[in-house]
Scaffold this motif. Structure first.
Motif, short mmCIF file in Angstrom:
data_model
loop_
_atom_site.label_atom_id
_atom_site.label_comp_id
_atom_site.label_asym_id
_atom_site.label_seq_id
_atom_site.Cartn_x
_atom_site.Cartn_y
_atom_site.Cartn_z
N PHE A 105 -11.35 86.24 -53.19
CA PHE A 105 -10.91 86.50 -51.88
C PHE A 105 -10.22 87.96 -51.88
CE2 PHE A 105 -11.40 82.08 -52.22
CZ PHE A 105 -11.50 81.51 -50.66
N GLY A 106 -10.23 88.59 -52.91
CA GLY A 106 -9.72 89.88 -52.96
C GLY A 106 -8.10 90.06 -52.96
N ALA A 107 -7.59 89.03 -52.60
CA ALA A 107 -6.12 88.90 -52.60
C ALA A 107 -5.62 87.24 -52.84
CB ALA A 107 -5.34 89.61 -51.67
N THR A 108 -4.85 87.02 -53.27
CA THR A 108 -4.26 85.58 -53.38
C THR A 108 -2.81 85.47 -53.12
OG1 THR A 108 -3.90 85.67 -55.74
CG2 THR A 108 -5.94 84.91 -55.04
N PRO A 109 -2.32 85.66 -51.77
CA PRO A 109 -1.07 85.90 -51.38
C PRO A 109 -0.36 84.55 -51.48
CG PRO A 109 -2.46 86.21 -49.57
CD PRO A 109 -3.10 86.24 -50.67
N TRP A 110 -1.20 83.61 -51.62
CA TRP A 110 -0.33 82.05 -51.62
C TRP A 110 0.16 81.75 -53.32
CZ3 TRP A 110 -5.56 83.11 -50.02
CH2 TRP A 110 -6.49 83.03 -51.16
N TRP A 111 -0.46 82.46 -54.07
CA TRP A 111 -0.10 82.23 -55.62
C TRP A 111 1.10 83.36 -55.95
CZ3 TRP A 111 -0.37 84.51 -60.37
CH2 TRP A 111 -0.16 83.86 -61.68
#
Length: 368
Positions: free
Chosen positions: A75-81
């Protein structure tokens, strides 16, 4: 194209839907309320593999932790984790069990170490070191916590945007459609029929409410989790901490989420809760012992979560015997394991690949 219906849009349903859509299925997700509106949205959401015997169950949780990290590449980034690990110390009666747990985890290759008070202060400067006393402090650097609703929305948005999956909220499944020895779809409470080649039940604690046939009900042993939320407070707490006075983690926008196992034991599934109840105010007071900088804060909100735990406290992942077209994906620790289990379920349902990691967790053990 294989038609799939996923019941439930929590972390499990979203993960399964995304991976099935990615594998080429025609996916429809039916959610009774809203995305993340069940247990997922009121979870402490600590990603870990702590005290989760036997070893195969521990391994499922570790696989989930690795899968969360792997989503960054996809996803390129995982701002939820949120990483940063976790800190843990125990009152005297629990310290022997803590040492045994740390040694067990280390023998299994799990990242676990002992740190001193100076290291605690460097990691979490707002913690009052007096609250630690002489307790040994364990640090688990690969653990973290999840924004479950953010995560579920991200998975379902990707499934819709990339693979044309459909998500229908406000669609409460009332029963399976069964023709002969095969499930051919579901009927929602408004009478609408939805046909499918396979139905995957990810409804968590509501698993049996979507199936009238008692012979298809999964034995459950749900437990209560009581959570208290503070208003925005003056604290830089950046990770999960499990201490001798309170369990806490950040919850975004300056808020803290608080939990305490002994309080869980005093409440029932049908307990009425409010921010002013003594149990909630006690957790806020405990938090002030740990983090004096938050001041005389009062609870802003409280929630009771009913954890979806199969009867033997292990996952139930796989087809239901004696009937085809019906697959269960029900587990505690879904926040941790969901990204791995989503891929594993897709491998089995779409490709016929029997995932050896799931061999000990088949629903068949409840139906023989």
């Amino acid at each position: 194209m294989t038609k799939m219906i996923i019941i439930g849009a929590g972390v499990m349903g979203a993960s399964v839907a995304y991976r099935l859509a990615q594998a080429g299925a025609d996916v429809t997700v039916l959610e009774a309320t809203r995305v993340g509106g069940g247990t997922s949205g009121i979870s402490f959401a600590w990603t870990n593999a702590h005290r989760k015997p036997p070893k195969p169950y521990h391994d499922l949780n570790v696989a989930g932790m690795k899968a969360h990290a792997g989503l960054r590449d996809e996803f390129g980034a995982t701002p939820w984790w949120h990483g940063g690990g976790s800190l843990e110390w125990e009152p005297e009666p629990g310290r022997a069990a803590q040492r045994e747990n740390v040694e067990q985890l280390r023998s299994w290759g799990y990242a676990a170490e002992w740190i001193d008070r100076d290291q605690v202060h460097e990691l979490e400067p707002d913690i009052d070191l007096a609250a630690i006393g002489d307790a040994p402090v364990a640090y688990f650097p690969e653990e973290g916590w999840l924004d479950p609703v953010f995560y579920a929305h991200a998975m379902l948005s990707a499934a819709r945007r990339r693979y044309d999956a459909r998500v229908v909220c406000g669609a409460r499944v009332a029963d399976l459609i069964i023709k002969g020895d095969r499930v051919s779809g579901v009927r929602t409470a408004d009478g609408t029929l939805h046909e499918a080649d396979v139905v995957v039940n990810c409804a968590g604690r509501w698993t049996n409410e979507v199936v009238r046939e008692a012979g298809l009900h999964l034995p459950l042993a749900p437990t209560v989790g009581f959570l208290v939320f503070t208003p925005p407070v003056a604290s830089s707490l950046g990770r999960v901490v499990r201490t001798s006075v309170i369990d806490a983690r950040p919850d975004g926008a300056g808020r803290l989420m608080l939990h305490w196992n002994p309080t869980d034991a005093t409440l029932r599934i049908d307990s009425k809760v409010s921010p002013s109840m003594p149990e909630a105010r006690d957790l806020a007071q405990r938090a002030r012992q740990l983090l004096p900088s938050i001041g005389e804060v009062e609870p802003e909100a409280v929630r009771i979560a009913i954890r979806p735990i199969p009867g033997d406290h292990l996952s139930a992942i796989g087809p239901v015997p004696r009937i085809s077209g019906y697959y269960l994906a029900i587990t505690h620790s879904g926040v941790t394991m969901s990204p791995f289990l989503g891929a594993a379920v897709a491998d089995e349902v779409m490709h016929g690949q029997q995932r050896v990691e799931l061999a000990d967790f088949r629903p068949a053990r409840f139906f023989n």
